[in-house]
Design a protein around this motif. Structure first.
Motif, PDB file in Angstrom:
ATOM      1  N   CYS A 151       0.857  -1.193   0.000  1.00  0.00           N
ATOM      2  CA  CYS A 151       0.000   0.000   0.000  1.00  0.00           C
ATOM      3  C   CYS A 151       0.889   1.238   0.000  1.00  0.00           C
ATOM      4  O   CYS A 151       2.011   1.198   0.514  1.00  0.00           O
ATOM      5  N   LYS A 152       0.371   2.330  -0.561  1.00  0.00           N
ATOM      6  CA  LYS A 152       1.111   3.595  -0.476  1.00  0.00           C
ATOM      7  C   LYS A 152       1.374   3.891   0.984  1.00  0.00           C
ATOM      8  O   LYS A 152       0.506   3.711   1.837  1.00  0.00           O
ATOM      9  N   SER A 159      -1.110   5.021   3.906  1.00  0.00           N
ATOM     10  CA  SER A 159      -2.487   4.968   3.414  1.00  0.00           C
ATOM     11  C   SER A 159      -2.921   3.503   3.306  1.00  0.00           C
ATOM     12  O   SER A 159      -2.162   2.600   3.586  1.00  0.00           O
ATOM     13  N   GLU A 160      -4.151   3.297   2.902  1.00  0.00           N
ATOM     14  CA  GLU A 160      -4.681   1.951   2.699  1.00  0.00           C
ATOM     15  C   GLU A 160      -4.857   1.640   1.217  1.00  0.00           C
ATOM     16  O   GLU A 160      -5.449   0.645   0.852  1.00  0.00           O
ATOM     17  N   GLU A 161      -4.320   2.518   0.332  1.00  0.00           N
ATOM     18  CA  GLU A 161      -4.456   2.317  -1.113  1.00  0.00           C
ATOM     19  C   GLU A 161      -3.503   1.219  -1.587  1.00  0.00           C
ATOM     20  O   GLU A 161      -2.283   1.326  -1.463  1.00  0.00           O
ATOM     21  N   PRO A 185      -9.886   0.472  -0.593  1.00  0.00           N
ATOM     22  CA  PRO A 185      -8.775   0.411   0.370  1.00  0.00           C
ATOM     23  C   PRO A 185      -8.639  -0.972   1.007  1.00  0.00           C
ATOM     24  O   PRO A 185      -9.571  -1.769   1.012  1.00  0.00           O
ATOM     25  N   LYS A 245      -9.858   1.389  -6.627  1.00  0.00           N
ATOM     26  CA  LYS A 245      -9.347   2.118  -5.461  1.00  0.00           C
ATOM     27  C   LYS A 245     -10.076   1.750  -4.166  1.00  0.00           C
ATOM     28  O   LYS A 245     -10.401   2.605  -3.348  1.00  0.00           O
TER      29      LYS A 245
END
Length: 193
Positions: free
Chosen positions: A73-74, A77-79, A106, A104
Motif C-alpha cells: 500500500c502507499k 495509506s490503505e491504497e 482500500p 481504489k
C-alpha cells in the motif's frame, strides 16, 4: 474493450486497466500491480503486509502451508498498489485484489478489511493482510503494571503473547491475534472476581 470502444462509443485504454498475471505452477503464483523491488527502485515508500499460509487453517488441513499473500500500500495509506499471492488457486484469489486496485478499494476497515471471508479457506489470506492493515489504526490497551487501570500501548511496542516465549512475531495469524486478545480480556475479567 475493443468492441465496446468501436461499437458503443467507449473510450477505454489498456493503460487504464489493471491486468493480473498467473503462473500455473504448484503452487500457483499470481501478481497484480507493482512489486516491492520496483517501488523501492523508484523511491516510492510503501507499507507491506504479508499473511503466511503456515497460519491459515485450511492450508494446514490440506498440507499446503508454503505460500503467502503480500500486499503493498502507499505509505501511510490503505491504497493498494501491488499484490502477490503464492498458493494453490492463487489465480482465483488475485481477482479480489485486482478489483481493489482497479477501483481504489482500500485494504483496511473502509474496504477489504470489512469483507467477511469464508472459513476455513485459503482466501482468508487476503483477509489476514486486511486485518493487519486495520490493526495499525487500533490503540492497544493492556493492564497497567502499577495499578488496576488499563494503559494504552505505543503501537511500536511489542507485547508478549501468553504461552509463548519472547515477543509476539510479526507474522502471527488472525486466529492467534484474536486468541491472545480474548485471553487478555478474560484474564482481566477473572482477575477482578
Amino acid at each position: 474493450m475493443a468492441v465496446q470502444n468501436a461499437f458503443y462509443g467507449g473510450k477505454e485504454r489498456v493503460s487504464e486497466m489493471v491486468v493480473p498475471w498467473v503462473t500455473f505452477t504448484e503452487p500457483e503464483v499470481a501478481h497484480v500491480g507493482a512489486y516491492g523491488h520496483e517501488l523501492e527502485a523508484a523511491g516510492v515508500e510503501c507499507d507491506t503486509y504479508t499473511a503466511a499460509f503456515e497460519h491459515n487453517d485450511r492450508a494446514i488441513l490440506e498440507g499446503a502451508t508454503e505460500g503467502f499473500v503480500r500486499v503493498h500500500c502507499k505509505k501511510g495509506s490503505e491504497e493498494i498498489i501491488g499484490a502477490t499471492i503464492v498458493a494453490p488457486a492463487a489465480g482465483e484469489m488475485i481477482s479480489e485484489l485486482t478489483l481493489a486496485i482497479q477501483f481504489k478499494i482500500p485494504l483496511g476497515k473502509a474496504g477489504l478489511g470489512s469483507v467477511i471471508h469464508s472459513y476455513p479457506t485459503i482466501a482468508e489470506g487476503v483477509g489476514g493482510v486486511a486485518f493487519q492493515c486495520k490493526m495499525k489504526a487500533w490503540e492497544k490497551v493492556v493492564p497497567s503494571e502499577t495499578n488496576d487501570s488499563l494503559r494504552v500501548v505505543n503501537p511500536t511496542e511489542r507485547l508478549a503473547v501468553p504461552g509463548r516465549q519472547g515477543p509476539c512475531p510479526k507474522s502471527l495469524g488472525v486466529g492467534a491475534v484474536l486468541g491472545a486478545a480474548a485471553a487478555a480480556v478474560l484474564s482481566l475479567l477473572f482477575a477482578r472476581v
